[in-house]
Design a protein around this motif. Structure first.
Motif, PDB file in Angstrom:
ATOM      1  N   GLU A 116      -3.285   3.208   7.330  1.00 42.52           N
ATOM      2  CA  GLU A 116      -1.896   2.737   7.195  1.00 42.52           C
ATOM      3  C   GLU A 116      -1.767   1.252   7.538  1.00 42.52           C
ATOM      4  O   GLU A 116      -0.803   0.608   7.146  1.00 42.52           O
ATOM      5  N   TYR A 118      -3.791  -1.047   6.438  1.00 40.79           N
ATOM      6  CA  TYR A 118      -4.513  -1.816   5.411  1.00 40.79           C
ATOM      7  C   TYR A 118      -3.566  -2.228   4.281  1.00 40.79           C
ATOM      8  O   TYR A 118      -2.903  -1.377   3.675  1.00 40.79           O
ATOM      9  N   VAL A 119      -3.540  -3.538   3.985  1.00 38.63           N
ATOM     10  CA  VAL A 119      -2.705  -4.068   2.903  1.00 38.63           C
ATOM     11  C   VAL A 119      -3.605  -4.722   1.857  1.00 38.63           C
ATOM     12  O   VAL A 119      -4.183  -5.789   2.097  1.00 38.63           O
ATOM     13  N   PRO A 149       0.472  -2.524  -2.024  1.00 37.22           N
ATOM     14  CA  PRO A 149       0.453  -1.519  -0.951  1.00 37.22           C
ATOM     15  C   PRO A 149       0.171  -0.130  -1.518  1.00 37.22           C
ATOM     16  O   PRO A 149       0.593   0.178  -2.641  1.00 37.22           O
ATOM     17  N   THR A 153       0.258   2.816   3.065  1.00 35.67           N
ATOM     18  CA  THR A 153       0.390   1.560   3.805  1.00 35.67           C
ATOM     19  C   THR A 153       1.726   1.520   4.572  1.00 35.67           C
ATOM     20  O   THR A 153       2.778   1.791   3.987  1.00 35.67           O
TER      21      THR A 153
END
Lengths: 284, 284
Positions: A116, A118-119, A149, A153
């Motif tokens: 969650e 990580y973009v 996203p 994310t």
């Protein structure tokens, strides 16, 4: 699995830079210049690149020599094939993680359930030069960064990474990974594949003596790093192939039109010329 | 039909400029700046171009207003389809005549028996800009000019035209028309055709938003003048077609290699990158 509560983070902040080449090195230089991070710790599987990054002031310390075991952010700037495993690893030791890969779907697919924090990002900036020595703190100024996203994310992570990019002067856009990959298959990956194929033909013909500025510009992208572009073309091969087949059809009919000459050839050249001039006008 | 005796000519010399666009205009400006000619008389079937050339100081007079009926030299700088008839006409009123067309064989063929005072030339210089306003006295500095004398061209005419080009800073090479046309089919005309076809595909996709510097450079040539490029691609369609078929084969196998990934894809990208970097190194 997402949360709206943004983890507490106050400067001085430390960035973990994974991959110290053109894009990663430029981000580190720009982010420090704009006060987003006060310290950059780097890692690179190429020892010479890591040494050069330290010498050039791109990083303050090698990760192997640093005291930190946690980071405020991690920037993953390695060739596409290595991104997913670096994201997985960094997501456990950094508050927020982003990458700078030119293809997004293949990385997200490889992660299965992306963390969650990580973009996925793609800064539309670069050069045919590569390595830490090519890094440039102004590389992202007025350039577009596309964020894609994932379903998992966290919104706070998106906003945090948006803040980094805006701080270094970029304009941030959001798209789905598939929209992004299709768009850049056409605008970037297909031109690269064509430039490579064209250089193949030139190589067989044996000489580029007398080539002018048209040749120089048309082929410039072909000088790019082979590992980076292997991964891009392979990761996005499906979208690229569809546009490639379209281009080959166009090349055939344009070759026929050239043999025949006349209004239909003129119309196609004029249409391309008008469109290309519109591109310049839109950038002015 | 050739003679070694060079006709008498002392400065001040007058140039007849037929076509006042980028190449012709630049030659006139450069030749006057370097003292090759003291006066330039111009003609152009586009009245606005001729007016602009006069206003910009590219020409001293319109041919229709000038006193001269004979000229020391004539520079034919019109699109390819119009060159042969202009050469035929100018060869009777100018001591020596040269053109600046990008394809040589089709013009020579159209002349059947080319005049002995006609020297086919191709300066490897240009820009996607066009018209008198784009003319630049420095355009030919350190650039190559290919001369392709015909079987009937007089040696004194070749030397006279060589002197003009060298005076404006160009390096002169000599080739047969067919060698020249094959060479530039690959190095210039095929890239142009590809850039036009690619812009076609982009136009159908509807947007180039987010395109970066790679796109910009790869497509720059597509902005060229449609009439000029219609004539080039049509006049040299045979040579272009042969390289185009080769390129299409390469594109197909490279598309397959991209889907598969691995060493063969890497090797081809690396080979293109090495060759392109060698091109830059050779220019430095």
């Amino acid at each position: 699995m997402t949360t709206d509560s943004k983890p507490h983070k106050a400067p001085p902040a430390t960035l973990l830079l994974v991959g110290t080449g053109l894009i990663g090195g430029s981000f580190a230089l720009a982010a420090k210049a704009h006060g987003v991070f006060s310290r950059v710790v780097g890692t690179d599987r190429r020892t010479e690149a890591l040494d050069a990054a330290l010498e050039l002031g791109i990083i303050d310390d090698r990760a192997s020599d640093a005291d930190e075991s946690r980071f405020d952010a991690a920037c993953i700037a390695v060739p596409l094939g290595g991104i997913a495993s670096c994201v997985r690893e960094a997501s456990g030791i950094a508050t927020v993680v982003f990458d700078v890969g030119s293809v997004k779907g293949s990385v997200i697919d490889a992660l299965e359930t992306p963390p969650e924090n990580y973009v996925p990002c793609h800064p539309i900036a670069g050069s045919e030069r590569h390595g830490p020595a090519a890094a440039d703190a102004g590389l992202f100024s007025k350039r577009t960064v596309v964020m894609t996203p994932t379903a998992t994310t966290a919104p706070w992570a998106v906003e945090e990474v948006r803040r980094f990019w805006e701080a270094v002067g970029a304009d941030v856009e959001t798209q789905t990974a598939d929209q992004h990959d299709q768009r850049f298959a056409l605008l970037s990956h297909l031109p690269h594949l064509v430039a490579v194929a064209f250089m193949d033909v030139v190589g067989r013909a044996g000489s580029f003596a007398g080539a002018g500025s048209g040749f120089r510009d048309f082929t410039r992208i072909a000088a790019g790093d082979a590992e980076v572009w292997h991964d891009i073309l392979h990761s996005n091969a499906g979208h690229v192939r569809r546009y490639l087949d379209e281009l080959i059809d166009d090349l055939r009919t344009l070759g026929d039109a050239a043999e025949k000459g006349g209004p239909s050839l003129h119309r196609r050249i004029e249409g391309a010329s008008r469109l290309r001039r519109a591109f310049d006008a839109a950038r002015d």
